[in-house]
Design a protein around this motif. Structure first.
Motif, PDB file in Angstrom:
ATOM      1  N   MET A   1      44.687  26.612  41.636  1.00 49.45           N
ATOM      2  CA  MET A   1      44.675  27.092  40.261  1.00 49.45           C
ATOM      3  C   MET A   1      46.027  26.784  39.619  1.00 49.45           C
ATOM      4  O   MET A   1      47.074  26.932  40.243  1.00 49.45           O
ATOM      5  N   ILE A   2      45.976  26.384  38.372  1.00 40.49           N
ATOM      6  CA  ILE A   2      47.193  26.114  37.606  1.00 40.49           C
ATOM      7  C   ILE A   2      47.477  27.313  36.707  1.00 40.49           C
ATOM      8  O   ILE A   2      46.596  27.772  35.981  1.00 40.49           O
ATOM      9  N   VAL A   3      48.687  27.815  36.778  1.00 41.53           N
ATOM     10  CA  VAL A   3      49.121  28.959  35.976  1.00 41.53           C
ATOM     11  C   VAL A   3      50.163  28.484  34.976  1.00 41.53           C
ATOM     12  O   VAL A   3      51.115  27.789  35.346  1.00 41.53           O
ATOM     13  N   GLY A   4      49.985  28.842  33.724  1.00 36.49           N
ATOM     14  CA  GLY A   4      50.995  28.610  32.705  1.00 36.49           C
ATOM     15  C   GLY A   4      51.763  29.896  32.473  1.00 36.49           C
ATOM     16  O   GLY A   4      51.233  30.984  32.693  1.00 36.49           O
ATOM     17  N   VAL A   5      53.001  29.760  32.062  1.00 35.91           N
ATOM     18  CA  VAL A   5      53.796  30.952  31.749  1.00 35.91           C
ATOM     19  C   VAL A   5      54.375  30.841  30.344  1.00 35.91           C
ATOM     20  O   VAL A   5      54.632  29.755  29.846  1.00 35.91           O
ATOM     21  N   THR A   6      54.537  31.985  29.742  1.00 35.30           N
ATOM     22  CA  THR A   6      55.220  32.105  28.458  1.00 35.30           C
ATOM     23  C   THR A   6      55.945  33.440  28.468  1.00 35.30           C
ATOM     24  O   THR A   6      55.538  34.370  29.156  1.00 35.30           O
ATOM     25  N   GLY A   7      57.019  33.518  27.727  1.00 44.82           N
ATOM     26  CA  GLY A   7      57.755  34.775  27.688  1.00 44.82           C
ATOM     27  C   GLY A   7      58.952  34.681  26.772  1.00 44.82           C
ATOM     28  O   GLY A   7      59.342  33.598  26.326  1.00 44.82           O
ATOM     29  N   THR A  39      55.802  25.631  33.090  1.00 45.54           N
ATOM     30  CA  THR A  39      56.762  26.389  32.300  1.00 45.54           C
ATOM     31  C   THR A  39      57.292  25.532  31.159  1.00 45.54           C
ATOM     32  O   THR A  39      57.466  24.327  31.315  1.00 45.54           O
ATOM     33  N   GLY A  40      57.557  26.168  30.020  1.00 41.37           N
ATOM     34  CA  GLY A  40      58.017  25.465  28.833  1.00 41.37           C
ATOM     35  C   GLY A  40      59.508  25.195  28.787  1.00 41.37           C
ATOM     36  O   GLY A  40      60.009  24.642  27.812  1.00 41.37           O
ATOM     37  N   MET A  41      60.251  25.609  29.817  1.00 40.58           N
ATOM     38  CA  MET A  41      61.661  25.287  29.977  1.00 40.58           C
ATOM     39  C   MET A  41      62.578  25.894  28.922  1.00 40.58           C
ATOM     40  O   MET A  41      63.708  25.456  28.733  1.00 40.58           O
ATOM     41  N   ALA A  42      62.104  26.923  28.234  1.00 36.25           N
ATOM     42  CA  ALA A  42      62.950  27.628  27.268  1.00 36.25           C
ATOM     43  C   ALA A  42      63.898  28.567  28.012  1.00 36.25           C
ATOM     44  O   ALA A  42      63.688  28.904  29.180  1.00 36.25           O
ATOM     45  N   GLN A  43      64.921  29.006  27.308  1.00 38.71           N
ATOM     46  CA  GLN A  43      65.843  29.984  27.875  1.00 38.71           C
ATOM     47  C   GLN A  43      65.069  31.252  28.201  1.00 38.71           C
ATOM     48  O   GLN A  43      63.997  31.504  27.674  1.00 38.71           O
ATOM     49  N   GLY A  44      65.625  32.069  29.070  1.00 36.91           N
ATOM     50  CA  GLY A  44      65.000  33.340  29.396  1.00 36.91           C
ATOM     51  C   GLY A  44      63.919  33.195  30.444  1.00 36.91           C
ATOM     52  O   GLY A  44      64.131  32.602  31.502  1.00 36.91           O
ATOM     53  N   TRP A  45      62.749  33.714  30.141  1.00 35.60           N
ATOM     54  CA  TRP A  45      61.654  33.793  31.109  1.00 35.60           C
ATOM     55  C   TRP A  45      61.260  32.427  31.673  1.00 35.60           C
ATOM     56  O   TRP A  45      61.082  32.282  32.891  1.00 35.60           O
ATOM     57  N   ASP A  46      61.112  31.425  30.838  1.00 33.64           N
ATOM     58  CA  ASP A  46      60.637  30.115  31.303  1.00 33.64           C
ATOM     59  C   ASP A  46      61.553  29.530  32.384  1.00 33.64           C
ATOM     60  O   ASP A  46      61.081  29.100  33.440  1.00 33.64           O
ATOM     61  N   TRP A 118      50.260  33.631  32.285  1.00 32.33           N
ATOM     62  CA  TRP A 118      50.982  34.846  32.652  1.00 32.33           C
ATOM     63  C   TRP A 118      52.106  35.010  31.631  1.00 32.33           C
ATOM     64  O   TRP A 118      52.969  34.142  31.509  1.00 32.33           O
ATOM     65  N   ALA A 119      52.062  36.112  30.894  1.00 28.19           N
ATOM     66  CA  ALA A 119      52.909  36.259  29.716  1.00 28.19           C
ATOM     67  C   ALA A 119      53.821  37.477  29.791  1.00 28.19           C
ATOM     68  O   ALA A 119      53.348  38.605  29.906  1.00 28.19           O
ATOM     69  N   LEU A 120      55.117  37.225  29.695  1.00 28.47           N
ATOM     70  CA  LEU A 120      56.090  38.298  29.535  1.00 28.47           C
ATOM     71  C   LEU A 120      56.285  38.452  28.025  1.00 28.47           C
ATOM     72  O   LEU A 120      57.259  37.988  27.447  1.00 28.47           O
ATOM     73  N   ASP A 121      55.292  39.078  27.412  1.00 34.08           N
ATOM     74  CA  ASP A 121      55.195  39.162  25.950  1.00 34.08           C
ATOM     75  C   ASP A 121      55.072  40.626  25.546  1.00 34.08           C
ATOM     76  O   ASP A 121      54.136  41.302  25.958  1.00 34.08           O
ATOM     77  N   SER A 122      55.997  41.073  24.727  1.00 35.68           N
ATOM     78  CA  SER A 122      56.007  42.478  24.286  1.00 35.68           C
ATOM     79  C   SER A 122      55.002  42.754  23.180  1.00 35.68           C
ATOM     80  O   SER A 122      54.751  43.904  22.847  1.00 35.68           O
ATOM     81  N   ARG A 124      55.537  41.606  20.085  1.00 39.96           N
ATOM     82  CA  ARG A 124      56.232  41.398  18.810  1.00 39.96           C
ATOM     83  C   ARG A 124      56.034  39.952  18.363  1.00 39.96           C
ATOM     84  O   ARG A 124      55.797  39.074  19.189  1.00 39.96           O
ATOM     85  N   PRO A 125      56.120  39.701  17.065  1.00 41.07           N
ATOM     86  CA  PRO A 125      55.947  38.329  16.576  1.00 41.07           C
ATOM     87  C   PRO A 125      56.962  37.381  17.231  1.00 41.07           C
ATOM     88  O   PRO A 125      58.158  37.627  17.210  1.00 41.07           O
ATOM     89  N   SER A 126      56.440  36.334  17.848  1.00 40.69           N
ATOM     90  CA  SER A 126      57.289  35.365  18.548  1.00 40.69           C
ATOM     91  C   SER A 126      56.422  34.176  18.943  1.00 40.69           C
ATOM     92  O   SER A 126      55.196  34.227  18.853  1.00 40.69           O
ATOM     93  N   GLY A 127      57.071  33.137  19.427  1.00 39.32           N
ATOM     94  CA  GLY A 127      56.328  31.997  19.948  1.00 39.32           C
ATOM     95  C   GLY A 127      55.474  32.382  21.133  1.00 39.32           C
ATOM     96  O   GLY A 127      54.343  31.897  21.284  1.00 39.32           O
ATOM     97  N   SER A 128      55.999  33.261  21.976  1.00 38.37           N
ATOM     98  CA  SER A 128      55.221  33.710  23.133  1.00 38.37           C
ATOM     99  C   SER A 128      53.964  34.445  22.703  1.00 38.37           C
ATOM    100  O   SER A 128      52.884  34.226  23.256  1.00 38.37           O
ATOM    101  N   HIS A 129      54.113  35.310  21.717  1.00 42.34           N
ATOM    102  CA  HIS A 129      52.942  36.061  21.267  1.00 42.34           C
ATOM    103  C   HIS A 129      51.910  35.132  20.621  1.00 42.34           C
ATOM    104  O   HIS A 129      50.701  35.282  20.847  1.00 42.34           O
ATOM    105  N   THR A 130      52.368  34.161  19.863  1.00 45.68           N
ATOM    106  CA  THR A 130      51.455  33.178  19.276  1.00 45.68           C
ATOM    107  C   THR A 130      50.728  32.401  20.375  1.00 45.68           C
ATOM    108  O   THR A 130      49.534  32.111  20.263  1.00 45.68           O
TER     109      THR A 130
END
Length: 157
Positions: A1-7, A39-46, A118-122, A124-130
């Protein structure tokens, strides 16, 4: 299975706390059948998930929104990004220009490629939430990590 992450990029944490949680999360992903993480390679969670996946020997795909993604980041963050990209099983660059649309294309590409997000999403409006909303819209399984994250932090303090 392939898992994507955002956060989120700016998660409140004590030193090392996010990495410890990411290692637990990646281990749980594998326990539930993940063979690869995107992973999207952004700072923080990614980037923290990329580090945790590497530490645990789980292949990950670096989904880069455009060439030069970290060019405006602090030097230490650029070094971490380069380290993570170098160790990725694959690197996919989704866009060509440093525009917001490239981030959106990258996020949608991640969702389109994965079976679960799998989302570390609070919430709140953000790219992760979108990204979570898009995953819901197309029927992807979304695993929210926000409540486990807040519980994890409370138990540590």
């Amino acid at each position: 299975m392939i898992v994507g992450v955002t956060g989120h990029r700016d998660v409140e944490q004590e030193p090392g706390e996010l990495l410890a949680f990411a290692r637990l999360s990646v281990a749980l992903m594998v326990e539930r059948g993940a063979s690869e993480i995107i992973t999207g390679m952004a700072q923080g969670w990614d980037l923290t998930v990329a580090r945790a996946a590497f530490d645990l020997g789980v292949p990950y795909v670096a989904a880069v929104p455009f060439p030069g993604q970290p060019d405006r980041w602090k030097e230490v963050e650029q070094i971490e990004w380069a380290w993570a990209v170098k160790r990725a099983a694959r690197v996919v660059t989704v866009g060509r220009l440093p525009l917001n649309v490239s981030y959106i294309k990258r996020d949608r590409w991640i969702v389109d490629q994965c079976e679960e997000l799998w989302a570390l999403d609070s919430g709140r409006p953000s790219g992760s939430h979108t990204t979570v909303l898009y995953a819901d819209e197309i029927g992807r399984i979304v695993r929210s990590l926000w409540e486990p994250w807040t519980r994890f932090r409370a138990e540590r303090n």
